[in-house]
Design an enzyme around this catalytic site. Structure first.
Site, mmCIF file in Angstrom:
data_model
loop_
_atom_site.group_PDB
_atom_site.id
_atom_site.type_symbol
_atom_site.label_atom_id
_atom_site.label_comp_id
_atom_site.label_asym_id
_atom_site.label_seq_id
_atom_site.Cartn_x
_atom_site.Cartn_y
_atom_site.Cartn_z
ATOM 1 N N GLY A 57 1.034 -1.577 -0.114
ATOM 2 C CA GLY A 57 -0.050 0.275 -0.057
ATOM 3 C C GLY A 57 1.053 1.123 -0.176
ATOM 4 C CG ASP A 229 -0.314 2.222 -5.451
ATOM 5 O OD1 ASP A 229 -0.760 1.568 -5.517
ATOM 6 O OD2 ASP A 229 0.508 1.769 -5.073
#
Ligand code: MRU
Length: 332
Positions: A57, A229
């Site tokens: 993550g 991201d």
């Protein structure tokens, strides 16, 4: 490095802890079956933990890397090597480079680096709560939501980005139903998002990724909500593979598509998503159940063009239909 079994904190899920000079990472490869913690002793071990998806993550990777530098500073190791090794651990999430740049900006002593790492960690949690509130405020009536990958407490310093909006909407009575795509091949949705939602008491259903179109067509979904991201300066969004498909489907079905990410995910050096590096992972991740000799192609992120993004929620504010001009104003 030691490994031990432990329960997560009673006060919400936290996957990264700094305690008595030691970093602890909840090993996400074993969830939901077992809650195992790793205690890396060096930046090199943190770098390996990031590469091997012990911690994953975008924001969580940045936070872990920051603490990794503290470990090497405490041990009196050369920090140049630590920066290089951490920077190369995964290519797509820009939060990693953002966090390392912040760490580089302070005195390179163990105490000063720890203060900065803890600040990055605490800020992320605060920003997630703020984004949760901003995102949930966009729903006038209880909504049906589809989310992808895991963007929750496990992927961040706590609370989550897209999952943070879902948490806040649930708290405010603005959630009708939640669907989580299982997120092949690593199954972040099935293993991690489902685990977090059960712990939180939020009723949700897993779907096969390929069920999304049909669910949209039958009226279950009002919003697709995802994390990111890396976001380019024109608003293009790199996120977990499958995000682009959901954005195309959402537009076709006249649903809304929301991206939730802190400003540390925005890379103004990238003019568009075309130049964002996309991580390729091993063929083996995809080949489970395939015949011997089969080959695979496994890019684990994709790029959603800005024109398919209806709303970008950051801790700095909400941007409708992001483009270069609006991104520049947001980051000014
Ligand atoms: O490969 P992963 O599990 O690190 O990918 C994670 C994602 O794609 C998330 O959507 C993104 O990092 C945002 S998490 C708040």
């Amino acid at each position: 490095m030691t490994q031990q079994q432990s329960l997560t904190s009673q006060n919400g899920i936290s996957a990264i802890e700094w305690r008595d000079g030691q970093l602890r990472l909840l090993d996400q490869r074993h969830l939901p079956a077992r809650e195992l913690w790793q205690e890396p002793d060096s930046a090199e071990e943190v770098s390996r933990a990031i590469r091997d998806m012990v911690v994953r993550g975008a924001p969580a990777i940045g936070i872990a890397a920051a603490y990794g530098l503290v470990l090497d500073a405490q041990a009196g190791r050369d920090l140049d090597g630590a920066y290089t090794s951490l920077a190369s651990s995964r290519p797509t999430a820009v939060n990693l480079h953002w966090a390392l740049a912040r760490m580089q900006g302070v005195e390179q002593s163990p105490a000063a680096l720890l203060v900065e790492a803890e600040a990055i960690h605490a800020e992320d949690l605060r920003q997630n709560r703020r984004m949760g509130d901003l995102g949930a405020a966009l729903f006038d009536t209880p909504v049906g939501v589809l989310t992808h990958c895991n963007t929750g407490a496990l992927a961040t310093g706590g609370y989550g980005t897209a999952l943070g909006v879902i948490r806040s909407a649930n708290r405010d009575g603005r959630l009708r139903e939640v669907y989580a795509g299982e997120t092949r091949p690593w199954m972040q949705g099935a293993r991690l998002t489902a685990w977090e939602l059960i712990k939180e008491g939020i009723a949700a259903r897993l779907i096969a990724d390929s069920a999304a179109a049909s669910l949209m067509r039958t009226g279950h979904i009002d919003w697709v909500i995802v994390g990111a991201d890396r976001i380019a300066s024109n608003g293009d969004v790199a996120n977990k593979i499958g995000t682009y498909a959901l954005a195309v489907l959402a537009r076709h079905h006249r649903l809304r598509f929301m991206v939730v990410a802190p400003s540390g995910t925005i890379d103004m050096q990238m003019p568009s998503g075309d130049v964002i590096p996309i991580e390729q992972r091993s063929e083996e991740e995809l080949l489970i159940g395939a015949p011997e000799g089969a080959r695979a192609y496994n890019p684990v992120f994709d790029v959603t063009p800005a024109e398919l993004v209806d709303v970008l929620v950051t801790e700095r504010g909400v941007v409708m239909q992001p483009n270069t001009e609006k991104m520049t104003a947001l980051m000014a």
